[in-house]
Design a protein around this motif. Structure first.
Motif, PDB file in Angstrom:
ATOM      1  N   ARG A   9      44.459  39.163  49.745  1.00 40.12           N
ATOM      2  CA  ARG A   9      44.097  38.907  48.353  1.00 40.12           C
ATOM      3  C   ARG A   9      42.586  38.879  48.218  1.00 40.12           C
ATOM      4  NH1 ARG A   9      47.601  39.461  44.195  1.00 40.12           N
ATOM      5  NH2 ARG A   9      49.093  39.049  45.877  1.00 40.12           N
ATOM      6  N   GLY A  10      42.086  39.240  47.056  1.00 39.95           N
ATOM      7  CA  GLY A  10      40.664  39.206  46.790  1.00 39.95           C
ATOM      8  C   GLY A  10      40.269  38.033  45.921  1.00 39.95           C
ATOM      9  N   SER A 217      40.776  47.989  47.274  1.00 38.41           N
ATOM     10  CA  SER A 217      41.301  48.733  46.118  1.00 38.41           C
ATOM     11  C   SER A 217      41.720  47.732  45.046  1.00 38.41           C
ATOM     12  CB  SER A 217      42.486  49.609  46.537  1.00 38.41           C
ATOM     13  OG  SER A 217      43.455  48.844  47.219  1.00 38.41           O
ATOM     14  N   SER A 218      40.769  46.992  44.561  1.00 40.62           N
ATOM     15  CA  SER A 218      41.056  45.899  43.640  1.00 40.62           C
ATOM     16  C   SER A 218      41.576  46.365  42.290  1.00 40.62           C
ATOM     17  CB  SER A 218      39.786  45.065  43.422  1.00 40.62           C
ATOM     18  OG  SER A 218      39.366  44.442  44.611  1.00 40.62           O
ATOM     19  N   TYR A 219      41.093  47.524  41.816  1.00 41.81           N
ATOM     20  CA  TYR A 219      41.307  47.866  40.419  1.00 41.81           C
ATOM     21  C   TYR A 219      42.034  49.188  40.207  1.00 41.81           C
ATOM     22  CZ  TYR A 219      37.463  44.481  39.981  1.00 41.81           C
ATOM     23  OH  TYR A 219      36.661  43.372  40.076  1.00 41.81           O
ATOM     24  N   THR A 220      42.691  49.276  39.062  1.00 39.50           N
ATOM     25  CA  THR A 220      43.122  50.568  38.544  1.00 39.50           C
ATOM     26  C   THR A 220      41.911  51.217  37.871  1.00 39.50           C
ATOM     27  OG1 THR A 220      43.722  49.661  36.383  1.00 39.50           O
ATOM     28  CG2 THR A 220      45.438  49.645  38.095  1.00 39.50           C
ATOM     29  N   THR A 253      44.121  47.095  50.036  1.00 39.95           N
ATOM     30  CA  THR A 253      44.058  45.645  50.184  1.00 39.95           C
ATOM     31  C   THR A 253      43.086  45.049  49.174  1.00 39.95           C
ATOM     32  OG1 THR A 253      43.923  43.867  51.824  1.00 39.95           O
ATOM     33  CG2 THR A 253      42.218  45.593  51.946  1.00 39.95           C
ATOM     34  N   HIS A 254      42.776  43.748  49.366  1.00 43.09           N
ATOM     35  CA  HIS A 254      41.951  42.988  48.412  1.00 43.09           C
ATOM     36  C   HIS A 254      42.619  43.015  47.041  1.00 43.09           C
ATOM     37  CE1 HIS A 254      38.263  41.386  46.505  1.00 43.09           C
ATOM     38  NE2 HIS A 254      37.950  40.981  47.731  1.00 43.09           N
ATOM     39  N   HIS A 255      43.924  42.717  47.043  1.00 43.73           N
ATOM     40  CA  HIS A 255      44.692  42.764  45.807  1.00 43.73           C
ATOM     41  C   HIS A 255      44.091  41.821  44.764  1.00 43.73           C
ATOM     42  CE1 HIS A 255      47.347  45.064  48.224  1.00 43.73           C
ATOM     43  NE2 HIS A 255      47.966  44.061  48.803  1.00 43.73           N
ATOM     44  N   GLU A 256      43.931  42.322  43.568  1.00 48.99           N
ATOM     45  CA  GLU A 256      43.358  41.561  42.458  1.00 48.99           C
ATOM     46  C   GLU A 256      44.158  40.258  42.270  1.00 48.99           C
ATOM     47  OE1 GLU A 256      43.804  40.665  39.130  1.00 48.99           O
ATOM     48  OE2 GLU A 256      41.650  40.386  38.800  1.00 48.99           O
TER      49      GLU A 256
END
Length: 293
Positions: A9-10, A217-220, A253-256
Motif C-alpha cells: 500500500r502507498g 502504479s498508484s494512479y489511473t 504496487t503502491h496501491h492508492e
C-alpha cells in the motif's frame, strides 16, 4: 530468487475489510537468494509481519535497502523485532539526502527519539550497521549484486536492481517518470526534452530484461491528471516501462490508499483486456504470496 510482498500500500496503512485480499500495509518486499541471503526492500508497516515470520530463524542477518525516507517506507523500522534481539545483524542501506545532508541512519534514530517511541536507540541489542549507497555503485550481499539508480520523486529516491542466481528483480520505490515542465512553444522545451529522453533511456537500461519489475502504479490516467508532480506513476506508465525494458513479469504496487480490493480487480481486468500484447505477465502485488522466479 524468491519474492514475498509484506506491504503493497502507498502513503498510509489501510487495514479493514475492503483491503483483506491484497493487503493494507505500506511498502516492504522480502527477497531471498538461493543461498537464503535476506534482502529487504523498504521498511513500511509490512516489515512488522515479516519480523514475526523471522523469529523462528534467529539469529538473522538482514540487509534492508531503503528507497527513500518518506514515512510509508520507513515507519516499520522501530517495529522490526530482530533489532531488539542479541546476535542479530541488521544492515540498513540508503542515500545521503542532498537537502539535509543526512545519511540513512537518521531514518531509525529520529523515530527512536523519546517523543516518538518508548525505546532508545542505545537499548537495541542487535548489531546495527548503516551503509551509504551511491548511484550506479553495486553493493554485494553474498552472491547478489544490488545496483542503485536515482529515480524521480520529491525526495531522493533509489530504484534497486538485484541480480543473483541468474535472475533479476528491479524495484522502483516511488517513481513518477520525468515530464517536460515546459510547453512546446517555450525556448527551453527542446533542451529539457533531451534531458527527459536521456533519463528515460537510463532508467530502461537499468531494468533491462529483468525477470520481475515492481513498479509504483498508484494512479489511473484519469487520477494522474490532477496529481502530476506528486511523485507517483500510473498503471500505463508501468506497462510502458516494462515493455521498453522487456521485463518478464510486471508487478503493480503502491496501491492508492482509497483503493479497495474490488476496485483493484476491476482496474486489473481492464488492464488485461486493453494490453494483450505487452510481452510480459501483468500482476497485482499482493501481501503474503510467495513468488519463485
Amino acid at each position: 530468487m524468491k519474492i514475498k510482498f509484506w506491504g503493497v500500500r502507498g502513503s498510509i496503512p489501510t487495514p479493514g475489510p475492503s483491503t483483506v485480499k491484497y493487503g493494507g500495509n505500506t511498502t516492504c518486499i522480502e527477497i531471498r537468494t538461493d543461498d537464503n541471503d535476506l534482502i529487504i526492500l523498504d521498511a513500511g508497516t509490512g516489515i512488522h509481519a515479516l519480523a514475526q515470520n523471522l523469529l523462528k530463524e534467529m539469529p538473522v542477518q538482514a540487509h534492508i535497502f531503503i528507497t527513500h525516507t518518506h514515512w510509508d517506507h520507513i515507519q516499520g523500522l522501530p517495529f522490526f523485532i530482530p533489532i531488539f534481539i542479541p546476535n542479530n545483524h541488521i544492515k540498513i542501506y540508503g542515500g545521503i539526502d542532498p537537502v539535509t545532508n543526512e545519511t540513512i541512519n537518521r531514518a531509525l534514530s529520529v523515530q527512536l527519539q523519546y517523543s516518538f517511541f518508548p525505546i532508545r536507540e542505545a537499548q537495541l541489542n542487535a548489531r546495527i550497521e548503516y551503509a551509504t549507497v551511491k548511484p550506479g555503485v553495486p553493493v554485494h550481499v553474498g552472491r547478489a549484486v544490488i545496483t542503485p539508480i536515482v529515480l524521480s520523486h520529491p525526495v531522493l529516491n533509489f530504484g534497486y536492481r538485484i541480480d543473483c542466481d541468474g535472475q533479476s528483480v528491479f524495484f522502483t520505490g516511488d517513481y513518477e517518470p520525468q515530464l517536460n515542465i515546459y510547453d512546446p512553444e517555450d525556448d527551453e522545451y527542446a533542451e529539457f526534452q533531451s534531458f527527459v529522453d536521456a533519463k528515460w533511456d537510463e532508467v530502461v537500461l537499468a531494468m533491462k530484461d529483468v525477470d520481475a519489475l515492481i513498479v509504483d502504479s498508484s494512479y489511473t490516467n484519469e487520477e494522474y491528471a490532477s496529481k502530476q508532480g506528486w511523485g507517483h506513476g500510473t498503471y500505463d506508465s508501468g506497462i510502458k516501462l516494462a515493455t521498453a525494458a522487456k521485463a518478464k513479469k510486471l508487478f503493480f504496487t503502491h496501491h492508492e490508499p482509497t483503493r479497495s480490493d474490488t476496485s483493484l480487480e476491476i482496474i486489473y481486468q481492464n488492464l488485461l483486456q486493453n494490453n494483450p500484447g505487452t510481452g510480459c505477465e501483468l500482476l497485482l502485488a499482493q501481501e503474503g504470496i510467495d513468488i519463485s522466479l
